[in-house]
Scaffold this motif. Structure first.
Motif, short mmCIF file in Angstrom:
data_model
loop_
_atom_site.label_atom_id
_atom_site.label_comp_id
_atom_site.label_asym_id
_atom_site.label_seq_id
_atom_site.Cartn_x
_atom_site.Cartn_y
_atom_site.Cartn_z
N UNK B 8 0.81 -1.22 0.00
CA UNK B 8 0.00 0.00 0.00
C UNK B 8 0.85 1.27 0.00
N UNK B 9 1.35 1.61 1.18
CA UNK B 9 1.99 2.92 1.36
C UNK B 9 3.14 3.17 0.40
N UNK B 11 3.53 2.62 -2.70
CA UNK B 11 3.16 3.23 -3.98
C UNK B 11 2.72 4.68 -3.82
N UNK B 12 1.99 4.92 -2.73
CA UNK B 12 1.59 6.30 -2.44
C UNK B 12 2.82 7.17 -2.19
N UNK B 14 5.91 6.55 -3.38
CA UNK B 14 6.57 6.68 -4.67
C UNK B 14 5.91 7.76 -5.54
N UNK B 15 4.59 7.85 -5.46
CA UNK B 15 3.85 8.79 -6.30
C UNK B 15 3.66 10.15 -5.64
#
Lengths: 188, 254
Positions: B8-9, B11-12, B14-15
């Motif tokens: 989860x976290x 990717x958030x 990374x973005x």
């Protein structure tokens, strides 16, 4: 087209509306084409569908009351692409869209870099992904869209954009580091 | 890949979509979790591959052209639409014109000076002049792609010096210059090419204040843009798309 009033669809627009369209929407034609190109994969189809989507956008333009013109346009492009796929290549939309992240042997950055060095191979790997994975990757990595924009364009809840991206990235890594032939067969 | 964060976290993070506190929390976690650190490295590698891949494709020129043609067809053309700014005076001007045309001879008769605040010409005249120029042998008096040839050519032929620039690098090569008469006034005309089409840019001095480029006018399948800038009145006319015309207008305006 949720969230946007589509306006009156039939009347011709006047020259002032045309000028406003040129100024706000037409600059995003490249993004529109790029999304269509990756959703439909074939260039000729992408050109036809982009053209259709731009004309639809123009007809709906009175319903656009400001805000993110790119997201508004891409939403129309995406919907036009899906309608086209349903009609012409329904099989592609039936590809599984599994909700789960599968534990997998982690891919090393080095092997990924080597595999991704070849543009053609990277393009092919991206094309093997189901459209719903492909679109979030294209929107995020090629168009630089925020989660909010991705949610607007693809009509998925903003809370699930992150997990959709996580799954899409995992699928792409897998497609990239597996031999292309085997990957293609598996997807069929 | 068993750590919950990688699902989860990561990717958030990374973005750049995590809020400050969640982002900090993830960074603290990253210090102690080898798995996440490695996964993040892999994701960053994938991102850089995608972003420098050249996978982004631009719309082909032929598509752009087709779309513009479709938009043209979906745009209403008002009957005898006139240049908006001059709308009210156009009728008066056309009455004056009937007299003017019978008085003033063809190019070079000189003294056609009227009140500069009055609308200098009508849409009909403008389009007529454009169509006339497209007849064989009428387009240019001086044919040259060199702005340093075209500019001095106007010297002594007009009581003003029109700004002359070539925009070949932007896709609008200068083709030449011409003298014309519009509304009884001598005007300079610069001719630019856009692929196989020609754009006439009529230039004459004005004492009116600068204006932005006005919304396009349409008549008989031709479009024009009008603006005033630094003491000159400009009108660009052509059958190219509004966007192309706008592009040239902006180049001249700069």
């Amino acid at each position: 087209m949720s969230g946007f009033d589509q306006g009156r669809g039939s009347d011709l627009l006047d020259v002032h509306e045309r000028a406003r369209f040129e100024q706000l929407v037409l600059p995003h034609l490249d993004a529109a084409f790029n999304l269509a190109r990756w959703l439909l994969r074939r260039r000729e189809d992408s050109e036809d569908v982009t053209q259709e989507a731009m004309l639809r956008a123009y007809r709906f333009f009175r319903g656009f009351h400001g805000g993110d013109a790119r997201a508004w346009l891409l939403q129309i492009v995406r919907n036009t692409c899906y309608t086209w796929l349903e009609k012409n290549r329904p099989v592609e939309l039936m590809s599984e869209f599994d909700e789960e992240l599968h534990p997998q042997p982690s891919v090393s950055p080095e092997s990924l870099a080597i595999a991704g060095d070849n543009r053609e191979r990277l393009g092919r790997a991206l094309e093997t992904l189901p459209p719903r994975f492909r679109e979030v990757l294209v929107l995020r990595e090629l168009e630089g869209c925020s989660y909010k924009e991705i949610a607007t364009i693809t009509a998925i809840p903003i809370g699930t954009v992150m997990s959709a991206l996580a799954r899409a990235r995992q699928r792409l890594q897998r497609a990239l580091t597996q031999p292309p032939v085997e990957e293609a067969r598996r997807e069929l | 890949m068993s750590c919950d964060y990688t699902h989860t976290a990561l990717h958030g993070y990374l973005d750049g979509e995590l809020d400050a506190s969640r982002s900090e929390e993830f960074e603290r976690h990253l210090e102690g979790c080898r798995e996440c650190a490695k996964a993040l490295e892999t994701e960053e590698s994938l991102r850089s591959i995608l972003q420098r891949s050249g996978l982004c494709e631009s719309a082909p020129h032929s598509l752009r052209k087709k779309i513009r043609a479709e938009l043209d067809a979906a745009t209403s053309v008002p009957i005898a639409q006139r240049i908006p700014l001059w709308r009210w005076a156009a009728v008066a001007a056309s009455i004056v014109l009937v007299a003017a045309i019978s008085w003033y001879a063809w190019p070079g008769s000189g003294s056609g000076t009227r009140n500069p605040a009055a609308p200098p010409f009508t849409a009909a005249e403008l389009i007529d002049a454009h169509i006339r120029s497209l007849q064989p042998g009428h387009l240019t008096d001086v044919a040259s792609t060199d702005q340093h040839t075209v500019k001095p050519w106007f010297n002594g032929k007009l009581d003003f010096a029109p700004p002359v620039k070539d925009f070949a690098e932007d896709g609008f090569p200068l083709v030449g210059g011409r003298l014309d008469v519009l509304g009884g006034r001598n005007v300079a005309v610069l001719i630019y090419a856009r692929r196989k089409h020609f754009i006439n840019v009529f230039v004459l001095p004005t004492k009116e204040p600068d204006t932005p480029i006005h919304p396009p006018g349409l008549r008989q399948g031709y479009q024009w843009l009008h603006w005033r800038h630094q003491g000159m009145e400009y009108c660009a006319v052509s059958d190219v798309s509004v966007a192309d015309l706008h592009e040239l207008a902006q180049l001249i305006y700069q």
